[in-house]
Design a protein around this motif. Sequence first.
Motif, PDB file in Angstrom:
ATOM      1  N   ARG A   1       0.840  -1.202   0.000  1.00 42.55           N
ATOM      2  CA  ARG A   1       0.000   0.000   0.000  1.00 42.55           C
ATOM      3  C   ARG A   1       0.878   1.255   0.000  1.00 42.55           C
ATOM      4  NH1 ARG A   1      -3.489  -2.741   3.970  1.00 42.55           N
ATOM      5  NH2 ARG A   1      -5.481  -3.285   2.991  1.00 42.55           N
ATOM      6  N   LYS A   2       1.917   1.249   0.834  1.00 42.27           N
ATOM      7  CA  LYS A   2       2.828   2.391   0.893  1.00 42.27           C
ATOM      8  C   LYS A   2       3.577   2.568  -0.424  1.00 42.27           C
ATOM      9  CE  LYS A   2       3.684   2.136   5.897  1.00 42.27           C
ATOM     10  NZ  LYS A   2       4.700   1.869   6.946  1.00 42.27           N
TER      11      LYS A   2
ATOM     12  N   SER B   1       2.461   9.381  -5.802  1.00 41.79           N
ATOM     13  CA  SER B   1       2.637  10.755  -5.309  1.00 41.79           C
ATOM     14  C   SER B   1       3.902  11.386  -5.888  1.00 41.79           C
ATOM     15  CB  SER B   1       2.710  10.768  -3.777  1.00 41.79           C
ATOM     16  OG  SER B   1       1.538  10.253  -3.210  1.00 41.79           O
TER      17      SER B   1
ATOM     18  N   LEU C   1       1.225   4.218  -2.910  1.00 44.56           N
ATOM     19  CA  LEU C   1       0.958   5.605  -2.546  1.00 44.56           C
ATOM     20  C   LEU C   1       2.179   6.483  -2.800  1.00 44.56           C
ATOM     21  CD1 LEU C   1      -0.871   7.744  -1.248  1.00 44.56           C
ATOM     22  CD2 LEU C   1       0.031   7.035   0.995  1.00 44.56           C
ATOM     23  N   TYR C   2       3.354   6.041  -2.349  1.00 48.46           N
ATOM     24  CA  TYR C   2       4.571   6.828  -2.526  1.00 48.46           C
ATOM     25  C   TYR C   2       4.890   6.995  -4.005  1.00 48.46           C
ATOM     26  CZ  TYR C   2       5.378   5.726   2.428  1.00 48.46           C
ATOM     27  OH  TYR C   2       5.253   5.586   3.786  1.00 48.46           O
TER      28      TYR C   2
END
Length: 446
Positions: free
Chosen positions: A129-130, A137, A133-134
């Motif tokens: 998930r990270k 972004s 997202l990272y």
Amino acid sequence: MPNYINILKWPPPRILVFGFALIIVLGGFLLTLPIASNDGSRLSFIDALFTATSATCVTGLIVVDTGTYFSVFGKVIIMALIQIGGLGFMTMATLIALMLRKRISLKERLILQEAMNQSSMEGIVRLIRKVILYSLSIELAGAILYTLRFSFDMPFRRAVWFGIFHAISFFNNAGFDLFGHFRSFTMYVGDPLVNIVSMLLIILGGLGFIVMADLLEFRKNKRLSLHSKVVLSMTGILIAVGAIVIFIFEFTNSKTLGSLDWGSKIWASFFQSVTPRTAGANTLDYSQMRQATVFFTIILMFIGASPGSTGGGIKTTTFTTMIGAVIAMIRGREDIVLFKYRLGKDRIFKALTITMLSLALVIFVTMILSTTEDQQFLRILFETTSAFGTVGLSTGITPELSHVGKIVIILTMFAGRLGPLTLAYALGPKTEKELYRYPEGKITIG
């Protein structure tokens, strides 16, 4: 013979190899379609497969010019392959599963653990998930900054498209560009904004998602893991040393740094130090560089990025472990100590195995290409290491490769992206636990 019939029972490394191969073949087929080219012609399958492999393995070596040959459809396919290859097809599959609120099975977690080069399954879905997202972004921020800069040189809609494509390409360390005529970013050699944004995207993509998660949570945890400390310190050392060496070697070369002003010299030196860490973009012409610089770049490409990142190479942690082993032996110590932590023997053996397998692969491929291609040895070694490290830098010989040479480079890019050790686990027989140990013997070393 291993059983290839029931895919669900395959070990995670074999599924990873099969998954990447399937995506490459599918991407290669799509790039052969007339709609993928600007003039409606069909790209030969070997060239399409080469391009698809280069994109999926986030390498950047090209046999046809991306900016001028491919249509918007073809470029979107390449961009999609870069994104899937950079984050990993299992990461993308997990994203879809999470969006559909489906449960991630134990088998899928094991594959994710292998894909992300993790030692355990604990928190693997949270890490994915990270990662997603990272990545999105950082790519969005890069696309916005690129768009703002490119809008001064081209229509806004085109600048947006260029911004999105190059942000995805650079963060995933792919090195594909749309400027055409095999120029890469040479026209922005002294541009501060383009240099800074490009280098940040490359570095962030090459650090690895574990390190990025560590950095973002530093304010809360007030500490970094040993892995992050090693990656950050070695990355900083390699970039600084690389920039200094390139600046010294190319300072008086009128075909590279010699003709630039002082500011452009510094920007170019740092950019050429960052990009061999598997990014593949360049602001200087590597075919005009001195042999010492080319050979030094080969070393940087062989080391590559960091574990769990979008980059290739033997990885910074492997290189650090090997350097630590040398220092420990010279000092007469039994343990490799990094930041007051002792490394286990299994880490040392794995680093040695990866280094030797990688070196053997580069040597073997270089010998083959030296037989099949009529090129200088150093250029062949450069091309081979670039393919293995999924870098994408070239001295200009890629479009001139024979069919055999292209196939060899395709296989090298594939092996470099997955890693020689993963391929060995995937293709080798199932290992059995040893039931006994032999008595210890001694041989003379050195």
